[in-house]
Write a protein that holds these residues in place. Structure first.
Motif, PDB file in Angstrom:
ATOM      1  N   ILE A 141       0.833  -1.206   0.000  1.00 26.31           N
ATOM      2  CA  ILE A 141       0.000   0.000   0.000  1.00 26.31           C
ATOM      3  C   ILE A 141       0.870   1.261   0.000  1.00 26.31           C
ATOM      4  O   ILE A 141       0.595   2.225  -0.707  1.00 26.31           O
ATOM      5  N   LYS A 142       1.934   1.225   0.796  1.00 23.45           N
ATOM      6  CA  LYS A 142       2.805   2.399   0.929  1.00 23.45           C
ATOM      7  C   LYS A 142       3.559   2.689  -0.363  1.00 23.45           C
ATOM      8  O   LYS A 142       3.610   3.848  -0.806  1.00 23.45           O
ATOM      9  N   ARG A 143       4.155   1.668  -0.967  1.00 19.67           N
ATOM     10  CA  ARG A 143       4.970   1.871  -2.165  1.00 19.67           C
ATOM     11  C   ARG A 143       4.164   1.770  -3.460  1.00 19.67           C
ATOM     12  O   ARG A 143       4.636   2.197  -4.510  1.00 19.67           O
ATOM     13  N   GLY A 144       2.972   1.187  -3.397  1.00 18.40           N
ATOM     14  CA  GLY A 144       2.163   1.032  -4.588  1.00 18.40           C
ATOM     15  C   GLY A 144       2.490  -0.245  -5.348  1.00 18.40           C
ATOM     16  O   GLY A 144       3.562  -0.831  -5.185  1.00 18.40           O
ATOM     17  N   ILE A 145       1.539  -0.672  -6.181  1.00 16.11           N
ATOM     18  CA  ILE A 145       1.735  -1.853  -7.010  1.00 16.11           C
ATOM     19  C   ILE A 145       2.618  -1.489  -8.196  1.00 16.11           C
ATOM     20  O   ILE A 145       2.387  -0.485  -8.871  1.00 16.11           O
ATOM     21  N   SER A 146       3.613  -2.298  -8.437  1.00 16.48           N
ATOM     22  CA  SER A 146       4.555  -2.010  -9.516  1.00 16.48           C
ATOM     23  C   SER A 146       3.859  -2.058 -10.875  1.00 16.48           C
ATOM     24  O   SER A 146       3.077  -2.969 -11.156  1.00 16.48           O
ATOM     25  N   GLU A 147       4.153  -1.081 -11.687  1.00 20.07           N
ATOM     26  CA  GLU A 147       3.581  -1.050 -13.031  1.00 20.07           C
ATOM     27  C   GLU A 147       4.269  -2.080 -13.916  1.00 20.07           C
ATOM     28  O   GLU A 147       5.454  -2.382 -13.719  1.00 20.07           O
ATOM     29  N   PRO A 148       3.559  -2.668 -14.889  1.00 19.27           N
ATOM     30  CA  PRO A 148       4.205  -3.624 -15.802  1.00 19.27           C
ATOM     31  C   PRO A 148       5.368  -2.958 -16.535  1.00 19.27           C
ATOM     32  O   PRO A 148       5.260  -1.821 -16.976  1.00 19.27           O
ATOM     33  N   PRO A 149       6.496  -3.644 -16.663  1.00 20.15           N
ATOM     34  CA  PRO A 149       7.675  -3.018 -17.278  1.00 20.15           C
ATOM     35  C   PRO A 149       7.562  -2.929 -18.792  1.00 20.15           C
ATOM     36  O   PRO A 149       6.828  -3.691 -19.428  1.00 20.15           O
ATOM     37  N   GLU A 150       8.295  -1.982 -19.349  1.00 19.68           N
ATOM     38  CA  GLU A 150       8.415  -1.841 -20.793  1.00 19.68           C
ATOM     39  C   GLU A 150       9.895  -1.853 -21.158  1.00 19.68           C
ATOM     40  O   GLU A 150      10.724  -1.333 -20.407  1.00 19.68           O
ATOM     41  N   PRO A 151      10.262  -2.441 -22.296  1.00 18.84           N
ATOM     42  CA  PRO A 151      11.671  -2.454 -22.698  1.00 18.84           C
ATOM     43  C   PRO A 151      12.222  -1.031 -22.783  1.00 18.84           C
ATOM     44  O   PRO A 151      11.598  -0.136 -23.356  1.00 18.84           O
ATOM     45  N   GLY A 152      13.387  -0.836 -22.180  1.00 17.70           N
ATOM     46  CA  GLY A 152      14.020   0.468 -22.193  1.00 17.70           C
ATOM     47  C   GLY A 152      13.577   1.388 -21.086  1.00 17.70           C
ATOM     48  O   GLY A 152      14.151   2.474 -20.911  1.00 17.70           O
ATOM     49  N   ASP A 153      12.558   1.003 -20.315  1.00 17.03           N
ATOM     50  CA  ASP A 153      12.060   1.828 -19.212  1.00 17.03           C
ATOM     51  C   ASP A 153      12.818   1.440 -17.946  1.00 17.03           C
ATOM     52  O   ASP A 153      12.506   0.447 -17.299  1.00 17.03           O
ATOM     53  N   THR A 154      13.841   2.204 -17.591  1.00 17.30           N
ATOM     54  CA  THR A 154      14.718   1.864 -16.477  1.00 17.30           C
ATOM     55  C   THR A 154      14.264   2.538 -15.198  1.00 17.30           C
ATOM     56  O   THR A 154      13.525   3.534 -15.211  1.00 17.30           O
ATOM     57  N   VAL A 155      14.717   1.985 -14.067  1.00 15.07           N
ATOM     58  CA  VAL A 155      14.433   2.545 -12.753  1.00 15.07           C
ATOM     59  C   VAL A 155      15.590   3.448 -12.350  1.00 15.07           C
ATOM     60  O   VAL A 155      16.733   3.008 -12.251  1.00 15.07           O
ATOM     61  N   GLN A 156      15.284   4.722 -12.107  1.00 14.61           N
ATOM     62  CA  GLN A 156      16.258   5.691 -11.606  1.00 14.61           C
ATOM     63  C   GLN A 156      15.733   6.222 -10.280  1.00 14.61           C
ATOM     64  O   GLN A 156      14.715   6.925 -10.248  1.00 14.61           O
ATOM     65  N   PRO A 157      16.381   5.874  -9.157  1.00 15.74           N
ATOM     66  CA  PRO A 157      15.850   6.259  -7.838  1.00 15.74           C
ATOM     67  C   PRO A 157      15.538   7.745  -7.693  1.00 15.74           C
ATOM     68  O   PRO A 157      14.581   8.108  -7.001  1.00 15.74           O
ATOM     69  N   LYS A 158      16.299   8.621  -8.341  1.00 18.03           N
ATOM     70  CA  LYS A 158      16.092  10.053  -8.153  1.00 18.03           C
ATOM     71  C   LYS A 158      14.797  10.535  -8.806  1.00 18.03           C
ATOM     72  O   LYS A 158      14.208  11.526  -8.358  1.00 18.03           O
ATOM     73  N   THR A 159      14.367   9.883  -9.846  1.00 17.07           N
ATOM     74  CA  THR A 159      13.186  10.355 -10.580  1.00 17.07           C
ATOM     75  C   THR A 159      11.999   9.400 -10.517  1.00 17.07           C
ATOM     76  O   THR A 159      10.905   9.738 -10.984  1.00 17.07           O
TER      77      THR A 159
END
Length: 450
Positions: free
Chosen positions: A196-214
């Protein structure tokens, strides 16, 4: 109030489209756990955790108690479903990269839930207190004793003393009914809070990277275009949870609970302890290991597996999430799956113990064209117990090598030597048990197997 909170709590709209069928597996596992608690309480009202009563009380539940077999079947198949569902859920989470920032602790709590689920399944099997259960405790204690420095202490902790007995059963009962469920409830609370706090992860897409700052700002934008959890997404959870419960109920009605083996008897040392199917591949691995390497696998393999699970979000908190851009992740899933499936199949096919107490007859095709000497050798093969450990044309045990074509592989002199002197620790010597003429007849029979 719950409906109001559900409407305010949004989820990514993409869950309704691509990848939307997988995020419900975790909630289906939660539903299965709830049923496990209910059926476990029902069984605990009749089960007696004492060596002289456990087996009989479980037999009463199965054969005489009202709905006893159905409740026991629900509990057994529910445990199987929980193991399958939590493995599927963690595999999906791993392949979708949902263990990355900011959901690292979600993954760690889920890894602990996996460990608790496996411990729950194993301890539940031992409460049957039949031959499988008794010797599985012995196997577990022997494996615990392999741990360096603390092995003896761990073994005594497992069996509650120096030998398997009443204290052992009581300890496993308390662990299965109180300790592990309490840990699961605590971990579930933490896990659901984090979801609930962090939310359900969205389905990934190729090239869509995780950047903690943004990532947090980007996820807020995703939720702004999302859908409310209630009722838009919750209905899928309800349908899948109902289906999971219904499938288990059908299995409980049609297949029923597992059959009880013979009552636990520590004096019967010729036993074939066989765990439930999800642990059978591990037992098969131990049975197939070269002598002397067991300790390395018993200690090293589980340690490596869980170290990898807990280190994963710490080592790879950012970067690519889509499985097509992470070929190593696909290999991490496929290779263990294929290997463990092969070991499980081997476990079902190989008992690794002689067939005791059964009358085994060789097929007519094996004996119909034999002369008198060879026919007498065939009689000796069955009467002297060779058939209990060796198969010929599909008849017999599988502890020793298959002798269907032994005459084409081993010369008569070598067969005679093996019969007289034995073969290592697995086959006894028959030099003092068979007359020379009997040995000759037995070898003559085996030489026909080409």
């Amino acid at each position: 109030d719950a409906a109001l909170v559900g409407r305010r709590h949004g989820v990514p709209a993409a869950l309704e489209k691509r990848g939307g069928g997988w995020d419900v597996v975790g909630r289906a596992t939660l539903a299965r756990f709830g049923v496990q608690v209910v059926t476990g309480v029902g069984r605990a009202m009749t089960y007696v955790p004492a060596p002289n009563s456990a087996y009989d009380s479980l037999s009463f539940i199965t054969h005489d108690a009202a709905l006893g077999a159905f409740v026991r079947g629900l509990h057994y198949w529910g445990a199987t479903a929980m193991v399958v569902l939590i493995l599927v859920h963690m595999t999906q989470t791993f392949l979708f990269g949902a263990f990355k920032f900011p959901r690292e602790v979600n993954w760690l709590s889920g890894s602990l839930l996996l460990l608790a689920t496996l411990a729950m399944a194993f301890s539940g099997q031992l409460l049957r207190w039949d031959q499988d259960a008794f010797w599985a405790v012995v196997v577990a204690a022997e494996q615990a004793a392999r741990a360096p420095l603390i092995g003896d202490w761990l073994a005594r902790l497992v069996i509650a003393g120096d030998q398997v007995g009443g204290a052992t059963l009581t300890r496993f009962y308390a662990t299965h009914v109180f300790l592990i469920p309490a840990a699961i409830f605590g971990l579930l609370g933490l896990h659901l809070y984090l979801v609930i706090k962090r939310g359900i992860s969205e389905p990934p897409e190729p090239g869509d990277t995780v950047q903690p700052k943004t990532y947090r700002a980007r996820y807020k934008e995703i939720l702004a275009r999302g859908i409310p959890f209630w009722p838009d997404a919750a209905y899928r959870d309800a349908i899948v949870a109902f289906a999971a419960v219904a499938i288990v109920a059908v299995l409980a009605l049609v297949v029923g609970p597992p059959a009880l083996g013979k009552p636990a008897d520590p004096t019967l040392i010729v036993a074939d302890p066989r765990p439930d199917w999800y642990f059978l591949g591990y037992f098969a691995l131990l049975a197939l290991l070269p002598h002397g390497s067991e300790s390395l696998v018993i200690i090293g393999l589980p340690l490596f597996a869980f170290a990898y699970l807990f280190a994963l979000p710490l080592l790879f908190p950012k970067g690519e999430r889509h499985w097509s851009r992470r070929p190593a992740a696909i290999a991490v899933v496929l290779l263990p799956f294929v290997g463990y499936a092969a070991l499980t199949i081997a476990g079902f096919q190989s008992p690794w113990a002689p067939i005791i107490g059964e009358q085994i007859t060789l097929p007519a095709a094996v004996t119909q064209d034999l002369n008198d000497q060879q026919r007498h050798g065939a009689v000796l093969f069955t009467q002297r117990g060779c058939v209990s450990c060796h198969q010929i044309a599909g008849a017999g045990g599988r502890k020793g090598p298959d002798l269907t074509h032994v005459g084409a592989r081993i010369p008569s002199e070598r067969i005679t030597q093996i019969i007289l002197s034995g073969s290592g620790q697995n086959m006894p010597a028959f030099a003092d048990a068979l007359a020379p003429a009997d040995v000759a007849d037995l070898v003559s029979f085996l030489q026909t197997r080409k």
